[in-house]
Design an enzyme around this catalytic site. Structure first.
Site, mmCIF file in Angstrom:
data_model
loop_
_atom_site.group_PDB
_atom_site.id
_atom_site.type_symbol
_atom_site.label_atom_id
_atom_site.label_comp_id
_atom_site.label_asym_id
_atom_site.label_seq_id
_atom_site.Cartn_x
_atom_site.Cartn_y
_atom_site.Cartn_z
ATOM 1 N N GLU A 321 0.837 -1.202 0.000
ATOM 2 C CA GLU A 321 0.000 0.000 0.000
ATOM 3 C C GLU A 321 0.870 1.251 0.000
ATOM 4 O OE1 GLU A 321 -3.963 -1.494 2.463
ATOM 5 O OE2 GLU A 321 -2.477 -0.262 3.479
ATOM 6 N N CYS A 322 0.666 2.118 -0.976
ATOM 7 C CA CYS A 322 1.286 3.440 -1.020
ATOM 8 C C CYS A 322 2.804 3.347 -0.850
ATOM 9 C CB CYS A 322 0.643 4.356 0.017
ATOM 10 S SG CYS A 322 0.892 6.120 -0.330
ATOM 11 N N GLY A 323 3.349 3.697 0.304
ATOM 12 C CA GLY A 323 4.782 3.594 0.507
ATOM 13 C C GLY A 323 5.302 2.196 0.265
ATOM 14 N N MET A 325 4.142 0.140 -1.959
ATOM 15 C CA MET A 325 4.256 0.006 -3.407
ATOM 16 C C MET A 325 5.469 0.774 -3.933
ATOM 17 S SD MET A 325 1.609 1.192 -6.445
ATOM 18 C CE MET A 325 1.931 2.946 -6.209
ATOM 19 N N SER A 412 -0.869 -0.717 -4.778
ATOM 20 C CA SER A 412 -1.654 0.468 -5.105
ATOM 21 C C SER A 412 -1.323 1.575 -4.117
ATOM 22 C CB SER A 412 -3.150 0.152 -5.031
ATOM 23 O OG SER A 412 -3.930 1.321 -5.279
#
Length: 431
Positions: A321-323, A325, A412
């Site tokens: 998730e976010c970081g 990814m 994502s």
């Protein structure tokens, strides 16, 4: 059948906008009430990772999120009811301004009959604080219990503010702080980065001038205690490894509890310390955080990189998730323009930027139903990869964040709130 209830003194702490000092004031009030012998639980309105960490340090207890959409009305009520059965005082820090967002902090306060305390930055005004308070009360309206005036310059300044309040109570005031809680692009810095944080929190509590008589007059808020069904043990016997350190710190406490209730065993490790994925892991969770601040160390962490590449090649379920990814791409360019090689499991590069790239509530539609969450990032992913799917923006129903899939790796910018759909969350970690 007689329904069980619980009650506590509850206030929602809001403001006219971000930057008024809600978190500082909530932290100071929590620490002050604890010093006065009260037991306190703090909640944070809306999606947030950093403010709850700071409020946890101030209150000494885990800070959960409340949100009428992402968390849901019933789940929010259940958490408030449980807390009211355990403590004397519940403080709920709002998000942005009182009426901002759909749903807003005001919507949450009205849904549970909770009075509002408005934090107003008085540093560039005096009597106008009273006008702002009246506007906040009457626009909704909400049950405005009173005001805490922040960044007061002197006793004379405090008196001018108090005289302008008319029929609205001035609950307290907080002087301009010599040591404020420091911030960066995603909000406050992490608590472990602040030297002598507890001393700062104690000082803020001591500086908060609180009208104890006005506080004592606040009524109790009553909640019905709902029955909470047990979750199916979809992850029974599965061990999930979770990256957790200063680079990967954005994890909802409710997500961890949800995974445990689904039967999973959780083990934690630190990529920053170059720790490999624990050998017993069946699946891997790479949450968000601040990898851009530690890109040099992460690019040189050979042991954890090798273990991740091996795990991916072996088909381990991986949720990034976010970081999480960002570190799986080919490179990460930080805010100083320096580029660092990353793991290369996702084709493309991540580039930090000065302006906000995305913010807001979103949902991922899965075979198990809608999984809700949010996005908040200052970087962009430049890639030719075709998304497997896209999230849906709550406010507009337009396409949101891209969901990428490489083998059993799903990545994502979307941060999922697992309790919004435990079944969908479980399937993210199954082959």
């Amino acid at each position: 059948m007689v329904s069980k209830t619980s009650s506590a003194k509850v206030v929602l702490i809001s403001a006219i906008a971000s930057g008024q000092g809600k978190t500082t004031t909530t932290a100071a009030l929590a620490r002050k009430l604890i010093k006065l012998g009260q037991s306190v639980r703090v909640f944070k309105t809306g999606p947030d990772f950093i403010d709850p960490m700071m409020l946890e340090r101030a209150s000494g207890a885990t800070v959960q999120s409340l949100d009428l959409w992402m968390v849901g009305l019933a789940a929010s009520q259940a958490m408030l009811a449980q807390a009211a059965a355990e403590v004397d005082v519940i403080l709920i820090e709002g998000v942005m301004g009182l009426y901002d967002g759909t749903p807003s902090s005001a919507d949450l306060a009205r849904a549970f009959g909770v009075p509002v305390l408005a934090v107003l930055d008085a540093s560039a005004m005096a009597q106008t604080v009273g006008a702002l308070a009246m506007g906040l009360r009457d626009f909704g309206p909400v049950n405005l219990a009173g005001v805490i005036a922040n960044r007061i310059a002197s006793e004379g300044h405090a008196k001018m503010v108090a005289d302008a309040m008319r029929d609205i109570a001035l609950f307290g005031s907080l002087r301009r702080q010599d040591q404020a809680l420091p911030e960066r692009h995603l909000g406050l810095v992490l608590p472990q980065e602040v030297a002598q944080l507890d001393s700062i929190l104690d000082q803020l509590a001591d500086q908060l001038e609180l009208d104890i008589e006005a506080w004592d007059r606040l009524p109790l808020t009553e909640f019905a205690l709902p029955e909470t069904p047990e979750l199916p043990l979809l992850l029974l016997g599965k061990t999930i490894a979770i990256a957790q350190d200063a680079a990967f710190a954005f994890i909802y406490p409710a997500n961890l509890e949800c995974l445990r209730q689904l039967g999973a065993e959780l083990v934690f490790f630190s990529p920053l310390a170059d720790q490999a994925i624990p050998l017993q892991a069946y699946a891997l969770y790479l949450p968000g955080g601040y990898p851009e601040l530690y890109a040099a160390r992460l690019s040189e962490a050979g042991l954890w990189q090798a273990s991740l590449r091996t795990a991916h090649a072996a088909g381990m379920p991986i949720l990034a998730e976010c970081g999480g990814m960002m570190v799986l791409t080919e490179s990460l360019t930080d805010q100083q323009g320096r580029s660092w090689p990353m793991l290369g499991l996702l084709q493309g590069r991540v580039v930090m930027q000065q302006r906000l790239a995305a913010l807001g509530a979103q949902a991922l539609v899965t075979e198990q139903g809608e999984l809700r969450g949010h996005t908040f990032h200052y970087s962009r992913f430049e890639t030719d990869l075709m998304p497997l799917a896209r999230t849906v923006k709550h406010a507009t129903q337009a396409d949101g964040e891209a969901i990428y899939r490489e083998g059993n790796l799903q990545a994502s910018y979307f941060h999922a709130y697992f309790p919004s759909n435990p079944g969908a969350a479980a399937h993210l970690f199954l082959k």
